[in-house]
Every structure is written in C-alpha cells, then in structure tokens.
Write an enzyme that holds these catalytic residues in place. Structure first.
Site, PDB file in Angstrom:
ATOM      1  N   CYS A 131      38.205  50.857  44.154  1.00 57.55           N
ATOM      2  CA  CYS A 131      39.620  50.771  43.779  1.00 57.55           C
ATOM      3  C   CYS A 131      39.878  51.577  42.503  1.00 57.55           C
ATOM      4  O   CYS A 131      39.521  51.136  41.404  1.00 57.55           O
ATOM      5  CB  CYS A 131      39.968  49.295  43.574  1.00 57.55           C
ATOM      6  SG  CYS A 131      41.603  48.999  42.905  1.00 57.55           S
ATOM      7  N   CYS A 134      42.163  49.990  39.962  1.00 62.14           N
ATOM      8  CA  CYS A 134      41.509  48.917  39.202  1.00 62.14           C
ATOM      9  C   CYS A 134      40.529  49.472  38.158  1.00 62.14           C
ATOM     10  O   CYS A 134      40.499  49.020  37.023  1.00 62.14           O
ATOM     11  CB  CYS A 134      40.713  48.008  40.137  1.00 62.14           C
ATOM     12  SG  CYS A 134      41.538  47.612  41.673  1.00 62.14           S
ATOM     13  N   ASP A 135      39.712  50.439  38.546  1.00 61.91           N
ATOM     14  CA  ASP A 135      38.572  50.838  37.710  1.00 61.91           C
ATOM     15  C   ASP A 135      38.663  52.259  37.160  1.00 61.91           C
ATOM     16  O   ASP A 135      37.803  52.665  36.371  1.00 61.91           O
ATOM     17  CB  ASP A 135      37.269  50.722  38.518  1.00 61.91           C
ATOM     18  CG  ASP A 135      37.000  49.285  38.957  1.00 61.91           C
ATOM     19  OD1 ASP A 135      37.455  48.371  38.246  1.00 61.91           O
ATOM     20  OD2 ASP A 135      36.363  49.092  39.996  1.00 61.91           O
TER      21      ASP A 135
HETATM   22  C1  LIG Z   1      35.911  45.652  42.838  1.00 63.93           C
HETATM   23  C2  LIG Z   1      37.386  45.307  42.883  1.00 63.93           C
HETATM   24  C3  LIG Z   1      38.152  45.458  41.741  1.00 63.93           C
HETATM   25  C4  LIG Z   1      39.502  45.142  41.783  1.00 63.93           C
HETATM   26  N1  LIG Z   1      40.233  45.261  40.630  1.00 63.93           N
HETATM   27  C5  LIG Z   1      41.542  44.920  40.620  1.00 63.93           C
HETATM   28  C6  LIG Z   1      42.312  44.994  39.416  1.00 63.93           C
HETATM   29  O1  LIG Z   1      41.827  45.397  38.342  1.00 63.93           O
HETATM   30  N2  LIG Z   1      43.633  44.638  39.481  1.00 63.93           N
HETATM   31  C7  LIG Z   1      44.223  44.202  40.636  1.00 63.93           C
HETATM   32  O2  LIG Z   1      45.410  43.864  40.615  1.00 63.93           O
HETATM   33  N3  LIG Z   1      43.511  44.128  41.796  1.00 63.93           N
HETATM   34  C8  LIG Z   1      42.197  44.472  41.815  1.00 63.93           C
HETATM   35  N4  LIG Z   1      41.479  44.401  42.989  1.00 63.93           N
HETATM   36  C9  LIG Z   1      42.174  43.962  44.201  1.00 63.93           C
HETATM   37  C10 LIG Z   1      42.304  42.411  44.224  1.00 63.93           C
HETATM   38  O3  LIG Z   1      41.039  41.835  44.017  1.00 63.93           O
HETATM   39  C11 LIG Z   1      42.873  41.940  45.553  1.00 63.93           C
HETATM   40  O4  LIG Z   1      44.096  42.615  45.800  1.00 63.93           O
HETATM   41  C12 LIG Z   1      43.126  40.433  45.537  1.00 63.93           C
HETATM   42  O5  LIG Z   1      41.936  39.726  45.299  1.00 63.93           O
HETATM   43  C13 LIG Z   1      43.711  39.989  46.868  1.00 63.93           C
HETATM   44  O6  LIG Z   1      43.853  38.596  46.862  1.00 63.93           O
HETATM   45  P1  LIG Z   1      43.858  37.758  48.234  1.00 63.93           P
HETATM   46  O7  LIG Z   1      44.076  36.347  47.817  1.00 63.93           O
HETATM   47  O8  LIG Z   1      44.779  38.363  49.203  1.00 63.93           O
HETATM   48  O9  LIG Z   1      42.405  37.967  48.867  1.00 63.93           O
HETATM   49  P2  LIG Z   1      40.947  37.739  48.281  1.00 63.93           P
HETATM   50  O10 LIG Z   1      40.920  37.742  46.818  1.00 63.93           O
HETATM   51  O11 LIG Z   1      40.094  38.710  49.004  1.00 63.93           O
HETATM   52  O12 LIG Z   1      40.583  36.254  48.750  1.00 63.93           O
HETATM   53  C14 LIG Z   1      40.408  35.953  50.107  1.00 63.93           C
HETATM   54  C15 LIG Z   1      39.511  34.724  50.209  1.00 63.93           C
HETATM   55  O13 LIG Z   1      39.486  34.281  51.565  1.00 63.93           O
HETATM   56  C16 LIG Z   1      38.173  33.834  51.872  1.00 63.93           C
HETATM   57  N5  LIG Z   1      37.963  33.850  53.320  1.00 63.93           N
HETATM   58  C17 LIG Z   1      37.879  34.944  54.115  1.00 63.93           C
HETATM   59  N6  LIG Z   1      37.646  34.568  55.393  1.00 63.93           N
HETATM   60  C18 LIG Z   1      37.592  33.199  55.381  1.00 63.93           C
HETATM   61  C19 LIG Z   1      37.375  32.216  56.391  1.00 63.93           C
HETATM   62  N7  LIG Z   1      37.185  32.563  57.676  1.00 63.93           N
HETATM   63  N8  LIG Z   1      37.358  30.906  56.037  1.00 63.93           N
HETATM   64  C20 LIG Z   1      37.576  30.539  54.733  1.00 63.93           C
HETATM   65  N9  LIG Z   1      37.776  31.430  53.723  1.00 63.93           N
HETATM   66  C21 LIG Z   1      37.791  32.742  54.057  1.00 63.93           C
HETATM   67  C22 LIG Z   1      37.294  34.825  51.138  1.00 63.93           C
HETATM   68  O14 LIG Z   1      35.989  34.286  50.951  1.00 63.93           O
HETATM   69  C23 LIG Z   1      38.059  35.014  49.830  1.00 63.93           C
HETATM   70  O15 LIG Z   1      37.638  34.105  48.861  1.00 63.93           O
HETATM   71  C24 LIG Z   1      40.114  44.694  42.989  1.00 63.93           C
HETATM   72  C25 LIG Z   1      39.339  44.541  44.132  1.00 63.93           C
HETATM   73  C26 LIG Z   1      37.989  44.844  44.083  1.00 63.93           C
HETATM   74  C27 LIG Z   1      37.168  44.674  45.345  1.00 63.93           C
END
Ligand SMILES: Cc1cc2nc3c(=O)[nH]c(=O)nc-3n(C[C@H](O)[C@H](O)[C@H](O)COP(=O)(O)OP(=O)(O)OC[C@H]3O[C@@H](n4cnc5c(N)ncnc54)[C@H](O)[C@@H]3O)c2cc1C
Length: 301
Positions: A131, A134-135
C-alpha cells in the site's frame, strides 16, 4: 437469537459494532484471526484523523474495541464458514458452532494478492509493502519499485514518483492493462523507469530489503535491481469466497448500495470487502458507521 452478527473485527466491523450495540442491538462479532484485522498489523498510521503524531494499529484497534465493549458487544474468536437463511433471519455457521441472528454485517476485509517469491514474507514491513498510500512516506528520496500492470500499480507508481528518488515499474508483460490516460501520465514522468517483460524471482537484503532479482521473460536474462522498497500491486483477493453464491459480487467483492445493503435483505457489507474505490481505515470506518445505522433502521421496520 442475536439482533446482528458482525463477521470481522477490523475497523469496519468494530465501528458497526459501536453503532449497533449503542443502539441496544444484541451484537456479536465473530473474528477468525486477530482482533483488528489488517489494521492491527500496521506499525504507524499517519492518515487517520485525530492522531496528529500518528498512531500504531494495535493502539487504534484497542481504542475502537474498548469503545464497542463499553456498549456491551460480544466477541468470539471463530471463523465463519457459511450463512444460511432461516425463517427468523439467518444462521451463521462457524468452525465451532452455529448462531441465529436477525441480521448480518459482513466486514471480512480483503487480502492483498501476494507475489509468492523468496523474501516476500521476510521483508514484509522492512521494504515490502502492499500500500503506497500507507507506506510511501517511509521511502522519501530513495529508489523504490512497484510490481503490477493494472490501474492500481500505475497509480501507486505515480504516487510514489513524488516521494521516492526513482520508481521502477516492473511488469511481466509488454503492455499495461491500466487505462491509457494513466499510462500516458506515467510515461511523462522523468523518474519512472519501466521494467517490462520482467518478473521478480527474489527479494534480498539484511535487516532491511536492499535489492530485487529480476528475470526477463523473453530473453531469460537475469539482473539485480538495487532498491529499498517494493510495492506489490497485483490485485486484491476478496475474503468473500463462501459468500459469492449467496450475494451479488463484482470481481469477488460484495456489491452494496450506499447504505451498505447487499442483494439479500438483512445482510449488509462494510469495509474492504465491498466493491469500492478506496480501501483505507477511514473509508472502512465510514462504511461501518453506515452499516450500523442501516441495520438499526432495518430491524426497527
Ligand atoms: C500493510 C498494510 C498497511 C496499511 N496501512 C494503512 C494506513 O496507513 N492507513 C490506512 O488508512 N489504511 C491502511 N491499510 C489499509 C487498512 O488496513 C484497511 O483498509 C482496513 O483494515 C480495512 O478494514 P476492514 O474492517 O474492512 O477489514 P480488515 O481490517 O481486513 O478486517 C477484516 C477482518 O475480518 C476477519 N475475517 C475474514 N474472514 C473471516 C471469517 N470467515 N470469519 C471471521 N472473521 C473473518 C479477518 O480476520 C479480519 O480481522 C493498510 C493495509 C495493509 C495491509
């Protein structure tokens, strides 16, 4: 019988949980891996409002979770494997049991597609990133590489060209899949160098990443590219596999309207798993809030 089951405890799921439990809905979060999802693994977040000096992912998630807990949300560490319709709503099946609920919010996130080459895991967070938004700021005035040939790879390369000293864009084909306007912008940049018909065969370094091994897929020639960063932008993989037969999806992502309603009444989706343009913590939080509000209105009706 729960009022709402939220699948996933990332920013989208936890925000939906704050709204739902504060509206006095009996709320259960089911989480397969770690509390906080992708956000929990981020060292330093500089673009989430309210933290002028940045915040770590674990700290942010701890604050989100404590706020949800205050309103009585339940959390169970179980992986959801299926959702089935029942007369009263839905049955959510996990690796440990089954739960009945009147509604479901799917907030399972997305996974970055991995290159699956040597060094990718070893240098994750120490040069390898998925990303640039992000980084990217960590690579000010040093050379970096981006791998990929679609719109997002080109977008990442353009974004990084304003931060890094030089950007190598590595693509395994001769032509980009990205739209022409973006490619034209790319070609106009002095500090972006294309490495076409190349694949990455290894990522190397000591404590931090230092170089890439490339192979020309036409001539078979190998080369070493000195670079401190690699942004892998070869697509995302939706976590929605078992839901694709139940809900309308687009390229694996769940299609919703702007109130987070999916194609099935009583099932809502929020965060990175949704078909949408920008996948960030702040957009996931926005989706989670909307899903929490919509589910409350749906259950009242
Ligand atoms: C390395 C990295 C750096 C990043 N840096 C930034 C940043 O600096 N700023 C920023 O704004 N965004 C950043 N992002 C993006 C950000 O992390 C995501 O946009 C955000 O986490 C999305 O949130 P979410 O709740 O949609 O999903 P997620 O955070 O992905 O959470 C989804 C959850 O669902 C769970 N899950 C999946 N399948 C199942 C299942 N079948 N049963 C039960 N649980 C399940 C997973 O285990 C996970 O915990 C970064 C991403 C990465 C990978």
């Amino acid at each position: 019988m729960y009022d709402v089951i939220i699948i996933g405890s990332g920013p989208a799921g936890l925000t939906a949980a704050i709204y739902a439990s504060r509206a006095k809905l009996k709320t259960l979060i089911l989480e397969a891996n770690v509390l906080g999802g992708n956000t929990a693994i981020i060292d330093q977040i500089d673009n989430y409002p309210g933290f002028p000096f940045g915040v770590s992912g674990t700290e942010l998630i701890d604050l989100f979770y404590r706020q949800a807990e205050r309103f009585g949300v339940e959390l169970r560490m179980e992986e959801v494997t299926a959702i089935q319709a029942i007369p009263e709503g839905h049955k959510v099946v996990t690796n440990a049991g089954e739960y009945m609920t009147r509604s479901v919010i799917v907030a399972m996130g997305a996974k970055r597609r991995q290159l699956q080459v040597d060094g990718e895991q070893e240098f994750l967070g120490r040069g390898v990133s998925y990303c640039a938004t992000c980084d990217g700021a960590f690579f000010s005035a040093v050379p970096v590489a981006v791998v990929g040939g679609g719109d997002s790879a080109v977008k990442e390369a353009l974004f990084l060209s304003d931060i890094a000293s030089r950007v190598y864009l590595i693509h395994r084909r001769e032509e980009f899949r990205a739209n022409r306007t973006a490619v034209d912008k790319l070609l106009a940049k002095d500090n972006i160098e294309l490495k076409l018909n190349r694949i990455i065969t290894g990522i190397e370094g000591d404590a931090l990443m230092q170089r890439l091994r490339l192979k020309d897929v036409v001539t078979g020639e190998e080369e070493i590219l000195e670079t401190e960063g690699l942004f892998v932008s070869i697509g995302l993989v939706s976590a929605a596999d078992f839901l694709s037969s139940l809900l309308d999806t687009d390229d694996g992502y769940i299609v919703t309207d702007e109130t987070m309603c999916t194609s099935v009444p009583g099932i809502f989706a929020a965060g990175d798993i949704r078909a949408k343009h920008a996948r960030q913590i702040s957009t996931a939080v926005g989706d989670g809030a909307m899903a929490g509000i919509t589910v409350t209105e749906y259950l009242k009706e």
